[in-house]
Design a protein around this motif. Structure first.
Motif, short mmCIF file in Angstrom:
data_model
loop_
_atom_site.label_atom_id
_atom_site.label_comp_id
_atom_site.label_asym_id
_atom_site.label_seq_id
_atom_site.Cartn_x
_atom_site.Cartn_y
_atom_site.Cartn_z
N ARG A 1 -15.29 -18.12 -54.10
CA ARG A 1 -16.18 -19.17 -53.60
C ARG A 1 -17.63 -18.68 -53.54
O ARG A 1 -18.56 -19.40 -53.91
N GLU A 2 -17.84 -17.44 -53.12
CA GLU A 2 -19.18 -16.86 -53.06
C GLU A 2 -19.79 -16.75 -54.46
O GLU A 2 -20.96 -17.05 -54.67
N ALA A 3 -18.97 -16.33 -55.43
CA ALA A 3 -19.44 -16.24 -56.81
C ALA A 3 -19.83 -17.61 -57.35
O ALA A 3 -20.88 -17.77 -57.98
N TYR A 4 -19.01 -18.61 -57.08
CA TYR A 4 -19.31 -19.97 -57.56
C TYR A 4 -20.55 -20.53 -56.88
O TYR A 4 -21.38 -21.18 -57.53
N ASP A 5 -20.70 -20.29 -55.59
CA ASP A 5 -21.88 -20.78 -54.87
C ASP A 5 -23.16 -20.25 -55.49
O ASP A 5 -24.15 -20.96 -55.59
N CYS A 6 -23.15 -19.00 -55.90
CA CYS A 6 -24.34 -18.40 -56.50
C CYS A 6 -24.55 -18.88 -57.93
O CYS A 6 -25.65 -19.29 -58.30
N LEU A 7 -23.50 -18.85 -58.74
CA LEU A 7 -23.66 -19.14 -60.16
C LEU A 7 -23.80 -20.64 -60.46
O LEU A 7 -24.34 -21.00 -61.51
N SER A 8 -23.35 -21.49 -59.57
CA SER A 8 -23.45 -22.93 -59.84
C SER A 8 -24.84 -23.48 -59.55
O SER A 8 -25.21 -24.54 -60.05
N ASP A 9 -25.63 -22.79 -58.76
CA ASP A 9 -27.00 -23.20 -58.46
C ASP A 9 -27.94 -22.47 -59.42
O ASP A 9 -27.96 -21.25 -59.46
N ASP A 10 -28.74 -23.23 -60.17
CA ASP A 10 -29.61 -22.63 -61.18
C ASP A 10 -30.62 -21.64 -60.58
O ASP A 10 -30.89 -20.59 -61.18
N LYS B 1 -30.36 -19.86 -57.69
CA LYS B 1 -29.66 -18.65 -57.24
C LYS B 1 -29.19 -17.82 -58.43
O LYS B 1 -29.26 -16.59 -58.41
N ARG B 2 -28.72 -18.50 -59.47
CA ARG B 2 -28.23 -17.79 -60.66
C ARG B 2 -29.37 -17.04 -61.35
O ARG B 2 -29.19 -15.91 -61.80
N SER B 3 -30.54 -17.65 -61.45
CA SER B 3 -31.66 -16.96 -62.12
C SER B 3 -32.09 -15.73 -61.33
O SER B 3 -32.41 -14.69 -61.92
N ILE B 4 -32.07 -15.82 -60.00
CA ILE B 4 -32.41 -14.65 -59.18
C ILE B 4 -31.34 -13.59 -59.34
O ILE B 4 -31.63 -12.41 -59.51
N TYR B 5 -30.07 -13.99 -59.34
CA TYR B 5 -28.96 -13.04 -59.50
C TYR B 5 -29.04 -12.35 -60.86
O TYR B 5 -28.84 -11.14 -60.94
N ASP B 6 -29.33 -13.10 -61.91
CA ASP B 6 -29.40 -12.52 -63.25
C ASP B 6 -30.55 -11.54 -63.40
O ASP B 6 -30.47 -10.60 -64.19
N ARG B 7 -31.62 -11.74 -62.66
CA ARG B 7 -32.76 -10.82 -62.74
C ARG B 7 -32.45 -9.48 -62.10
O ARG B 7 -33.01 -8.45 -62.47
N TYR B 8 -31.59 -9.46 -61.11
CA TYR B 8 -31.32 -8.24 -60.37
C TYR B 8 -29.86 -7.93 -60.44
O TYR B 8 -29.24 -7.20 -59.95
#
Length: 108
Positions: free
Chosen positions: A90-99, A101-108
């Motif tokens: 659920r935590e992974a989906y919450d981050c990756l489903s929001d553009d 949050k996903r862009s911040i996650y992908d940068r770091y």
């Protein structure tokens, strides 16, 4: 949170290292502090993409499909109340489903 070394404090006092200084680092810090994202990896320490079993170039439809498949497999009602794997999914989906949050996650 790990202890800061004197060398780390010196680097940060001089404006941080070249890779993480400036606006993007400030955005990450503010996103983490505001609760937009918790950490750059989930609480189990695994990569969000690995948790959902998808590629980094996955589309939103692929992310949703993988989440639904994994959530059904590890739902607490079907696995005698074990929530740890389900919470990670659920935590992974919450981050990756929001553009954002996903862009911040992908940068770091």
């Amino acid at each position: 949170r790990p202890a800061r070394t004197p060398q780390h404090n010196d680097v940060m006092a001089k404006g941080g290292n070249k890779k993480h200084n400036g606006r993007s680092s400030l955005l990450l810090r503010s996103a983490i502090l505001s609760g937009l994202i918790h950490t750059t990896v989930c609480s189990t320490g695994a990569c969000f993409y690995e948790i959902l079993g998808i590629d980094r170039a996955a589309t939103q439809q692929q992310i949703t499909k993988a989440y639904r498949r994994k959530a059904l497999q590890s739902h607490p009602d079907k696995n005698n109340g074990d929530r740890t794997e389900y919470d990670a999914i659920r935590e992974a989906y919450d981050c990756l489903s929001d553009d954002d949050k996903r862009s911040i996650y992908d940068r770091y």
